[in-house]
Design an enzyme around this catalytic site. Sequence first.
Site, PDB file in Angstrom:
ATOM      1  N   LYS A  35      20.360  38.638  53.780  1.00 50.29           N
ATOM      2  CA  LYS A  35      21.421  39.369  53.087  1.00 50.29           C
ATOM      3  C   LYS A  35      22.218  40.268  54.027  1.00 50.29           C
ATOM      4  CE  LYS A  35      18.416  43.097  51.385  1.00 50.29           C
ATOM      5  NZ  LYS A  35      19.040  44.163  52.184  1.00 50.29           N
ATOM      6  N   THR A  36      21.557  40.903  55.009  1.00 52.42           N
ATOM      7  CA  THR A  36      22.307  41.748  55.943  1.00 52.42           C
ATOM      8  C   THR A  36      23.257  40.892  56.777  1.00 52.42           C
ATOM      9  OG1 THR A  36      20.440  43.280  56.041  1.00 52.42           O
ATOM     10  CG2 THR A  36      22.115  43.487  57.753  1.00 52.42           C
ATOM     11  N   ASP A 215      24.810  47.351  49.529  1.00 49.85           N
ATOM     12  CA  ASP A 215      23.542  46.670  49.779  1.00 49.85           C
ATOM     13  C   ASP A 215      22.438  47.306  48.939  1.00 49.85           C
ATOM     14  OD1 ASP A 215      21.773  44.908  50.895  1.00 49.85           O
ATOM     15  OD2 ASP A 215      21.601  45.940  52.814  1.00 49.85           O
ATOM     16  N   GLU A 216      21.368  46.557  48.687  1.00 49.48           N
ATOM     17  CA  GLU A 216      20.207  47.043  47.909  1.00 49.48           C
ATOM     18  C   GLU A 216      20.666  47.630  46.560  1.00 49.48           C
ATOM     19  OE1 GLU A 216      17.405  46.206  48.828  1.00 49.48           O
ATOM     20  OE2 GLU A 216      17.182  46.266  51.003  1.00 49.48           O
ATOM     21  N   GLN A 246      12.960  42.880  43.494  1.00 53.72           N
ATOM     22  CA  GLN A 246      12.515  43.842  44.498  1.00 53.72           C
ATOM     23  C   GLN A 246      12.894  45.276  44.109  1.00 53.72           C
ATOM     24  OE1 GLN A 246      12.516  42.509  48.801  1.00 53.72           O
ATOM     25  NE2 GLN A 246      14.030  41.064  48.016  1.00 53.72           N
ATOM     26  N   ARG A 571       6.289  39.933  52.630  1.00 54.98           N
ATOM     27  CA  ARG A 571       6.383  40.497  53.987  1.00 54.98           C
ATOM     28  C   ARG A 571       5.753  39.544  55.006  1.00 54.98           C
ATOM     29  NH1 ARG A 571      10.372  42.547  53.112  1.00 54.98           N
ATOM     30  NH2 ARG A 571      10.122  41.521  51.107  1.00 54.98           N
TER      31      ARG A 571
END
Length: 626
Positions: A35-36, A215-216, A246, A571
């Site tokens: 996504k970044t 973002d987020e 998330q 993770r």
Amino acid sequence: MRVKGILEGLDTDQKKAASHFLGPALVVAGPGSGKTRLVVHRIAHLVEERGVEARAVLAVTFTNKAAEEMKTRLHALLGPKAKEVRTTTFHSLGLAILRSDPEHRGYRVLGEEEAEALMGEALKAVGVKVKGGTAKAYLAALSRARNSDLDLEVLPSLYPELKGLLEAIELYGLLKGERRVLDFDDLLHRSFHALRRDPELLAAWRARARFVLVDEYQDTNAAQHRLLKALLGPERNVMAVGDPNQAIYSWRGADLTLLLRFREEFPGAEVYTLGRNYRSHSGIVGAALDLFPKAALVALREGPPPVKVRAPDTRAEALFVAQAAKEMAARGVPYREMAVLVRSLRQTRELEGVLGREGVPYEVVGGFPFWKRAEVRFLLDLLAFGSREEAQVRLLASLVEGVGKAKAEALVRRGLSPILLTGFGKAGALLAQAMALSSLRGEALWREASRVLEEGDEVVRAFLLELAEGDLEEARQREENLEEALEALKAFLETEPNAGVEEFLGEVALTEGKEGGEGVRVMTAHRAKGMEFHAVFVLGLAEGTFPAFRSPDDPRALEEEARLAYVAFTRAKEELYLVYPSRKGTWTRKPSPFFSAVRGRELEYDPAVGYHGLGKTEALKALLGI
């Protein structure tokens, strides 16, 4: 010079989202989906291939670290133009708006300590006694209301322990106005009202925010959302990037419904999905999908399902981690590429002791090693109060009002007695009772220590709140750590029934272990968000631990616990170990639903057999007929 093919190298889904031009858009980006990368390439695409001025692009994220990472990546794509893109956090954005507002000229922003001091003034004025952490607790309650759009009138029912709360809040606001100062939350609220009040200011900032990326987005709160909507012009060129699976910060005020209602808030919004997971193989992604089957997540490579480890108790759980970590290190996996994720740092006590004894280096990320935590040292000092002068000095100085270190040392030199101590109020009474602990042995020591803490509950809670600097949630976690340390004393005395304080303190010294920057990362699942590791161990997958004990009675809380497990699982890049300890002390526990519902390779871990690699262990068990 225009950069050609700025979107080359992105996958099909990333390209679709990055090439979006006008109007609102929502990007649902699963873990490990890039996504970044999408965000920075979309910005570069807007500037270099769509002709948008760099100064008309605003990118908002949630931490300064994430903002700096985005700036670095943008510079690699845009060069000097990257400096013109405003890449910031919500609070930094609010500050920039207020600095350009004529009505806020001359205002300054309070640091945390200054805000606490000002609230302290307000509290004293309304008759509330201020100790360390008191003012911060009142500020935290106010912050929750302001960031979640709660009516201030409901706060007394949410925080009944905070006396005079509404009166203190009102006076605190008046004092800020008189002194022309702003606190952290004012940056969001006052900037929003400044934009609504001043059309020229609004027009200037809308020109700087013609294209907005957030973002987020699942971590956005009501105040941030309100500021965002105020900035958007008629084109509503906003792209929100997030993942509902998330969303793990509701306790900090994040409102998941803002993401879920995005298409209602912005009719006609395009929705893009990034579902290719570049981090984890199919076995790990499959385990995550067992928690959220509808999640759009696809692994690009094959791999085995996680190992589901059933350990007889929490000590065996820790032994498994130590032995598996050493086996991995022998295969060439660096310890720093292994992570142990827990629901709460209170779970790490036995783990740290075992890792230390087994010679496995580790680092507690986001906290101190268990036996070095202030609330745990408090219990150790309480146990040793009758026999160790350094413990007497520390507790007198930290618990008794008006007694600093110098005075405490003088009192200790003259000699302490229960009669002298009881003259120091409730704190002195607690210490007077603690003087006898160092002479007790076996079960009597644990029983009496429990009684002393219970009878001194008011003093202990005030001390924990002070350690937590007024953060009520952190104070509760510190109380859990204190309870865990008391449980460790009980467990030790069960194995050494004639032991006393000095023997226990000696055992603690042996099990403190060795921290190392190159060691296994030990942290909470919350702390691990945004990180990735070769191997991940998720511990404590038992009801009451993960999910936390309050969650089964609250469906929304249980769902957030499941999202936290989802974050923990994803993770891992190559190896995922899910560990269920069936006992903790004398308590038998059921497996967590996050353990039972997940596909995986079952392993009954027996400390007597040990772990020598999954295949060898299973072969040995078959040979031994166990």
